[in-house]
Scaffold this motif. Structure first.
Motif, PDB file in Angstrom:
ATOM      1  N   SER A 182       0.829  -1.193   0.000  1.00 38.45           N
ATOM      2  CA  SER A 182       0.000   0.000   0.000  1.00 38.45           C
ATOM      3  C   SER A 182       0.868   1.249   0.000  1.00 38.45           C
ATOM      4  N   ASP A 208      -0.625   4.211   0.875  1.00 40.33           N
ATOM      5  CA  ASP A 208      -1.431   5.172   1.625  1.00 40.33           C
ATOM      6  C   ASP A 208      -0.733   5.560   2.918  1.00 40.33           C
ATOM      7  N   LYS A 238      -1.228   2.547   5.949  1.00 40.80           N
ATOM      8  CA  LYS A 238      -2.194   1.476   5.691  1.00 40.80           C
ATOM      9  C   LYS A 238      -1.407   0.281   5.160  1.00 40.80           C
ATOM     10  N   THR A 294      -5.909  -5.971   5.941  1.00 43.10           N
ATOM     11  CA  THR A 294      -5.534  -4.576   5.754  1.00 43.10           C
ATOM     12  C   THR A 294      -5.729  -3.831   7.062  1.00 43.10           C
ATOM     13  N   SER A 332      -5.027   0.019   9.010  1.00 46.08           N
ATOM     14  CA  SER A 332      -4.567   1.395   9.077  1.00 46.08           C
ATOM     15  C   SER A 332      -4.080   1.563  10.495  1.00 46.08           C
ATOM     16  N   SER A 377      -5.842   6.343   9.583  1.00 39.86           N
ATOM     17  CA  SER A 377      -6.060   6.175   8.157  1.00 39.86           C
ATOM     18  C   SER A 377      -4.968   6.795   7.320  1.00 39.86           C
ATOM     19  N   ASN A 378      -4.252   7.765   7.865  1.00 39.78           N
ATOM     20  CA  ASN A 378      -3.230   8.410   7.067  1.00 39.78           C
ATOM     21  C   ASN A 378      -2.164   9.006   7.982  1.00 39.78           C
TER      22      ASN A 378
END
Length: 181
Positions: free
Chosen positions: A57, A59, A75, A82, A84, A104-105
């Motif tokens: 990923s 991300d 992530k 998966t 995060s 998430s980020n």
């Protein structure tokens, strides 16, 4: 030269124990048939896998080391799931840091006053709404001050103060944690 490099997006670089750690969205063949899944270590001569990798990923992504521990935020695909999260490398495997985390980020990490600080754009973790910046005290995630009004894009410590760069101003320029943009 870094050999053949990697075959995708690089989002994070960090030198740890004399090796260049590279994180992002890639799969790459390393030595002895090892595949680098989203993270790899360059020792100056060859690429090496890091504990089975973290998926491919792209991300989020941040890498930081505290002592002998490597942390990765973003992530990831770990054991077919998966996540995060913020992950910690213990030498042989990756584990999730904290319970109930929803990162998430994550795009920035640093150490401040003996704690791991993470920044990015994340809504909550463990029931706490951190305002896009959080600290790990070794056992749980905690909000840091009033948080930051926008996505935290960079973190550093300067003259004993924690500095956070974001795409929006902080809620108060007089924040007790010295969060500045």
């Amino acid at each position: 030269s870094l050999g053949d490099g990697v075959n995708g997006i690089v989002r994070a670089l960090k030198v740890v124990n004399g090796q260049l750690m590279v994180g992002g969205g890639f799969t790459q063949e390393g030595i002895a048939g090892q595949t680098l899944y989203g993270i790899g270590a360059w020792d100056g001569a060859a690429w090496h896998a890091v504990a089975g990798g973290l998926g491919n990923s792209a991300d989020g992504w941040a890498l930081y080391d505290v002592g002998s521990q490597l942390f990765a935020g973003g992530k990831f695909l770990v054991n077919g799931v998966t996540k995060s999260a913020v992950m910690q490398h213990s030498g042989s495997m990756w584990t999730t840091v904290g319970i109930g985390s929803s990162f998430s980020n994550v795009v920035a990490m640093c150490e401040y006053q003996g704690r791991l600080i993470v920044g990015g754009d994340f809504p909550s973790m463990g029931g706490v709404s951190p305002g896009r910046i959080a600290q790990w005290d070794g056992s749980s995630w905690q909000a840091l001050g009033q948080g930051v009004g926008g996505t935290v894009l960079a973190l550093s410590v300067f003259k004993g103060k924690l500095i956070a760069g974001s795409d929006l101003p902080v809620p108060s320029q007089n924040d007790s944690q010295s969060l500045l943009t």
